[in-house]
Scaffold this active site. Structure first.
Site, PDB file in Angstrom:
ATOM      1  N   GLY A 113     -27.182  13.913  42.285  1.00  0.00           N
ATOM      2  CA  GLY A 113     -25.853  13.908  41.682  1.00  0.00           C
ATOM      3  C   GLY A 113     -25.371  12.503  41.429  1.00  0.00           C
ATOM      4  O   GLY A 113     -26.006  11.508  41.809  1.00  0.00           O
ATOM      5  N   ALA A 147     -21.805   5.561  42.591  1.00  0.00           N
ATOM      6  CA  ALA A 147     -23.206   5.609  43.006  1.00  0.00           C
ATOM      7  C   ALA A 147     -23.905   6.846  42.462  1.00  0.00           C
ATOM      8  O   ALA A 147     -23.278   7.853  42.142  1.00  0.00           O
ATOM      9  CB  ALA A 147     -23.293   5.594  44.530  1.00  0.00           C
ATOM     10  N   GLY A 181     -21.729  10.013  41.506  1.00  0.00           N
ATOM     11  CA  GLY A 181     -20.346   9.862  41.925  1.00  0.00           C
ATOM     12  C   GLY A 181     -19.667   8.757  41.152  1.00  0.00           C
ATOM     13  O   GLY A 181     -20.168   8.271  40.132  1.00  0.00           O
ATOM     14  N   ASP A 227     -10.735  10.179  49.959  1.00  0.00           N
ATOM     15  CA  ASP A 227     -11.223  11.052  48.882  1.00  0.00           C
ATOM     16  C   ASP A 227     -11.714  12.380  49.460  1.00  0.00           C
ATOM     17  O   ASP A 227     -12.790  12.868  49.122  1.00  0.00           O
ATOM     18  CB  ASP A 227     -12.350  10.362  48.111  1.00  0.00           C
ATOM     19  CG  ASP A 227     -12.649  11.071  46.779  1.00  0.00           C
ATOM     20  OD1 ASP A 227     -11.741  11.727  46.237  1.00  0.00           O
ATOM     21  OD2 ASP A 227     -13.783  10.975  46.300  1.00  0.00           O
TER      22      ASP A 227
END
Length: 668
Positions: free
Chosen positions: A20, A25, A22, A136
């Site tokens: 994935g 990163a 972000g 977050d």
């Protein structure tokens, strides 16, 4: 730009596939070639590689995350860089995230929501104690592994993103649903900002969707500090008010109305389904209860009152005023010079006094900062920043504060002291160790209760033994060992009594196989032999411990081996018979001439009968001669028979070649 599959980072971590992306990163599934395990590899994106502030925050916060060792926090194994590529090696969690979990399963039950949030709150409590604010928190950053254990991830990355003022549209849209009002207004974030986000996550778990949604990130952010939290009970009346109150308190608009810590929220959440809280009132923030203070208006005299006052004063003082003016003119000139010198002197005196006061005034006091639950080095830095110095450092054991962290200060935080004053630090040594006792021979239940009360985690390992069932036979921690009880695992080896086995059917086995079975299970075996027409010779005929019954090691067993068919029983009896004598008959006349010549010889020899006896029994056959003899007269003979049980005997008597007697079917 993504890393190439198969690329090695740090000559150790092989990239398997991309997982994935972000805000800062990219995340990959990697394999640790040294420890032979899968890991998650988080690599700072190329567009941030030259951002010095982002690099510094990325490295600092990543290293801070390595301090967070908790079963509900994704572990950080390594932080390094490879040819300018910044990366973090983390625990790989095989499963899904909470967002996908909610999308798949829908609303969670109160019990399930409490179970999930308890794990998250426990993890966040540790982070906050280490002065790390997540910033977050959202379901996408809460992973669920295959054992349904929650793992909080992305510690430090969210902090770095916030500190460098990096904004990404996709990231904002993904996080704005959980943003606190103060974050939405651009104010400083605190642990209470994380608590707000945790309240939103709890709401989403119970409702299946977020409380505030909109067409744009800005409209959603505005709702967080403008609109009241929707009532979850209106949508699901089965949710108790006490559980909704946890959400309302965690998501209060003003931070002062929220929980002071994650521990407080966890305690409140875990008791929310208690019957004692069944009739709880709706939570109302204290900020909404403050009454508006009404100030009394200042009274100003009206025009009539003012005019009356002025008129009275004027009439009363007019005469005296004229007289005073005449006298003052005379004195004015003489006093004018005196007043000038007096004023100059007064000004000088005031200046000197003010200077003296300024020089001798005490400096403003400084406030002792709140430094509980921080490590000693951080505490020293905070005191130095507050213009205070470290006094005595006292170490003491404490169950609630981690080793090396500040328990409290003296004077306490919040007190005001002169600058450079000393503040004593009380540093935790962690949990106080205990001397581990000797539990050998004790009952397991009693030993377990005592150890759990001390804080040990007790595991049981069962073994078969001659001791009474439940007796402690061994312990993983030696007696008289000094050990910290809280969280330490101890394994107690416990007797299950003698082991019981189930007897097998030994029929059909030979003697060697029986001996092997007896050796394997510790049996003492004795052998007997018995004839059998059904079981072959040498095989088991019977056993003293019947098949499928229980036995223990050391028991005795008797095994009967077949000796083959049984020998028939011999029956003996006697039979007496009388053999008659028959004199010889005279020969015919044709023979007379011959007989005459021998007459003298015949007359000299007596007459005889030649007898032959045949007998059948176990030892003789009927066709074989049993006895053969001559008789001169009637003679009695006894025949001794030996016959097999169930069989018959027989005999035949011949006299001079003729059968004169016979008999069969003779029995006892």
């Amino acid at each position: 730009m993504l890393l190439e599959i198969g690329k090695k980072i740090g000559e150790r971590y092989k990239i398997i596939r991309h997982i994935g992306t972000g805000g800062m990163a990219n995340v990959y599934l990697g394999h640790d070639l040294i420890l032979d395990r899968d890991v998650a590899v988080k690599v700072l994106r190329y567009d941030f590689q030259n951002n010095k502030e982002a690099l510094r925050r990325f490295q600092r916060e990543a290293l801070s995350a390595t301090q967070l060792i908790h079963p509900n926090i994704v572990g950080v194994y390594d932080v390094d860089e490879d040819n300018g590529l910044q990366y973090i090696i983390m625990e790989y969690v095989e499963g899904t995230d909470l967002k996908k979990y909610i999308e798949k399963n829908g609303k969670a039950s109160p019990e399930e929501a409490i179970h999930i949030m308890s794990q998250v709150l426990s993890a966040m409590a540790l982070a906050h104690r280490n002065r790390i604010i997540h910033r977050d928190i959202k379901p996408q950053n809460l992973l669920i592994d295959k054992d349904n254990t929650i793992k909080v991830t992305d510690f430090g990355i969210a902090v770095a993103l916030s500190d460098t003022s990096i904004t990404q549209t996709n990231t904002l849209l993904g996080s704005v649903h959980y943003i606190s009002p103060e974050q939405a207004r651009g104010s400083m974030t605190t642990i209470k900002s994380d608590i707000y986000a945790l309240g939103i996550v709890l709401y989403e778990l119970l409702n299946g969707k977020v409380p505030f949604d909109g067409e744009s990130a800005v409209s959603i952010a505005l709702k967080h500090f403008q609109e009241p939290m929707p009532s979850i009970r209106e949508q699901n009346p089965e949710i108790p008010q006490s559980l909704e109150n946890v959400i309302l308190k965690a998501t209060a608009k003003e931070p002062i109305d929220r929980y002071e810590s994650c521990e407080d929220m966890l305690h409140d959440l875990e008791s929310s389904l208690s019957p004692s809280r069944a009739h709880e009132e709706v939570f109302t923030p204290a900020a909404m209860l403050d009454e508006t203070k009404v100030l009394e208006p200042i009274k100003v005299p009206d025009k009539t009152q003012k005019e009356q006052t002025v008129t009275a004063t004027t009439v009363e003082d007019s005469t005296a005023q004229k007289e005073k003016e005449r006298n003052s003119k005379k004195e004015k000139k003489s006093k004018k010079k005196k007043w000038i010198f007096a004023i100059l002197f007064l000004i000088a005196a005031i200046a000197i006094a003010a200077f003296a006061i300024f020089m001798n005034r005490e400096p403003d006091p400084v406030e002792v900062p709140a430094i509980s639950n921080v490590n000693e080095n951080t505490a020293r830095s905070l005191l130095q920043e507050a213009n205070l110095t470290v006094g005595e450092v006292i170490e003491e054991y404490n169950e609630e504060v981690a080793e090396g962290f500040v328990i409290r200060t003296n004077p306490e935080s919040g007190e005001f002291l002169p600058p450079s004053s000393e503040v004593d630090l009380y540093i935790s040594l962690g949990n106080e160790p205990v001397i581990f006792d000797d539990y050998l021979g004790e009952n397991y239940s009693d030993a377990r209760s005592e150890l759990r009360e001390l804080g040990f985690m007790v595991e049981r390992e069962n073994v078969y033994d001659e001791s009474e069932s439940g007796t402690v036979l061994g312990q993983s921690i030696d007696p008289n060992t000094e050990v910290v009880a809280k969280g330490t695992k101890v394994v107690l080896t416990v007797s299950m009594g003698e082991q019981t086995y189930t007897m097998e059917n030994l029929s059909g086995l030979n003697r060697e196989a029986v001996e092997s079975y007896a050796d394997e299970y510790g049996l003492n075996v004795d052998f007997n032999e018995e004839a059998s027409d059904e079981i072959a010779e040498g095989l088991v005929l019977s056993q003293s411990i019947s098949p499928l019954s229980n036995f223990n090691r050391g028991d005795n067993i008797t095994v009967t081996i077949s000796s083959g068919p049984a020998e028939p029983e011999i029956v003996t009896f006697s039979k007496e018979i009388t053999i008659p004598f028959e004199a010889p008959q005279e020969e015919s006349s044709s023979e007379e001439s011959n007989s005459e010549s021998n007459s003298s010889e015949s007359a000299s020899q007596p007459a005889r009968n030649h007898v032959i006896i045949y007998m059948k029994d176990a030892d003789h056959k009927i066709e074989d001669v049993f006895r053969e003899f001559d008789i001169k007269e009637e003679q009695k003979v006894t025949l001794n028979f030996r016959i097999l049980e169930g069989e018959n005997g027989a005999y035949i008597v011949e006299r001079d070649g003729k059968v004169i007697m016979e008999e069969d079917n003779l029995t006892e």
